[in-house]
Structures are given as C-alpha cells and as structure tokens.
Write a protein that holds these residues in place. Structure first.
Motif, mmCIF file in Angstrom:
data_model
loop_
_atom_site.group_PDB
_atom_site.id
_atom_site.type_symbol
_atom_site.label_atom_id
_atom_site.label_comp_id
_atom_site.label_asym_id
_atom_site.label_seq_id
_atom_site.Cartn_x
_atom_site.Cartn_y
_atom_site.Cartn_z
ATOM 1 N N ASP A 44 -0.766 6.070 -2.034
ATOM 2 C CA ASP A 44 -0.668 5.672 -3.571
ATOM 3 C C ASP A 44 0.650 4.031 -3.818
ATOM 4 N N GLN A 45 2.231 4.539 -3.072
ATOM 5 C CA GLN A 45 3.123 3.964 -3.250
ATOM 6 C C GLN A 45 3.205 3.095 -2.223
ATOM 7 N N SER A 55 -0.269 12.734 1.076
ATOM 8 C CA SER A 55 -0.689 12.412 1.775
ATOM 9 C C SER A 55 -1.202 10.903 0.626
ATOM 10 N N GLU A 56 -2.202 11.675 -0.381
ATOM 11 C CA GLU A 56 -2.109 10.622 -1.407
ATOM 12 C C GLU A 56 -1.085 10.259 -2.443
ATOM 13 N N ALA A 57 -0.005 10.497 -2.728
ATOM 14 C CA ALA A 57 0.897 9.818 -3.722
ATOM 15 C C ALA A 57 1.443 9.010 -2.715
ATOM 16 N N MET A 88 4.233 1.629 7.352
ATOM 17 C CA MET A 88 5.107 2.960 7.394
ATOM 18 C C MET A 88 4.687 4.037 6.738
ATOM 19 N N LEU A 89 5.184 3.465 5.360
ATOM 20 C CA LEU A 89 4.338 4.942 4.274
ATOM 21 C C LEU A 89 2.964 5.205 4.491
ATOM 22 N N ALA A 95 2.344 -2.990 -0.831
ATOM 23 C CA ALA A 95 2.167 -3.656 -1.001
ATOM 24 C C ALA A 95 1.497 -4.779 -1.529
ATOM 25 N N GLY A 96 1.616 -4.551 -2.663
ATOM 26 C CA GLY A 96 0.766 -5.561 -3.793
ATOM 27 C C GLY A 96 2.660 -5.889 -3.818
ATOM 28 N N ILE A 97 3.161 -6.070 -3.645
ATOM 29 C CA ILE A 97 4.853 -6.602 -4.676
ATOM 30 C C ILE A 97 4.606 -7.853 -3.582
#
Length: 102
Positions: free
Chosen positions: A22-23, A17-19, A69-70, A28-30
């Motif tokens: 993070d991705q 979940s954490e990984a 989705m992630l 989202a920051g792109i």
C-alpha cells in the motif's frame, strides 16, 4: 513452548506485505511535476526556478525506485508467508505418517 518446529506468523507476514505494498502505491502516485512547475514559474529566470525545472525527472525517478524496492519487499514477505505455510503443511503431513499406527 509448543512443538512448533518453525516459529513464524504467516498472517503477520501477509499483513506486512499488504501494508508495504500500500505504501509503495502511495509513493508511486506522488506527482512532482505540478509543484515543481509552480516553483519554477514563481521564480522565472532565477537559479531556484531553473533548479526546480531540472529536479523533476531525478525526483520522480527516485520515487519510482523507492516504490519498486518496497514492492520487492512486499513480494518477499508474501513469498515467505507462503513458504512457511507450505513447510508447515509438509512437516505436519510427515509427522502424521510417523505417528500412524503400524
């Protein structure tokens, strides 16, 4: 094989979940607007320049949708870990009552 009724590793689900979360944040920051603006400026009046201008919103929308989705997948993994833990505690508590001396 032990006496475990459920065979799940809640900590691995939490790590997943954490990984994934993070991705999701990375995606989202792109930010594409600067790159596409540079591409459009490099080819003013051309088909590729105008395509670069039009591409910004759809590309950004897809990145945001992928991130969402992630995040949903990360939420599901976290929820599953929490559920496994709750069920394990409930089974353990029930087992203790069955094994209690009468």
């Amino acid at each position: 094989m032990g006496n475990e009724i459920l065979q799940a590793d809640a900590e691995l689900l939490r790590a997943l979940s954490e990984a994934v979360r993070d991705q999701s944040a990375v995606i989202a920051g792109i930010e594409m607007s600067g790159i596409l603006a540079d591409a459009a400026a490099a080819r003013p009046g051309s088909a590729s320049g105008s395509a670069a201008v039009r591409a910004g919103d759809p590309i950004t929308a897809r990145y945001r949708a992928t991130s969402a989705m992630l995040t949903s997948m990360a939420d599901a993994a976290q929820s599953s870990a929490d559920s496994y833990d709750a069920v394990e505690v409930a089974f353990r508590n029930r087992l203790v009552t069955y094994q209690a001396p009468v």
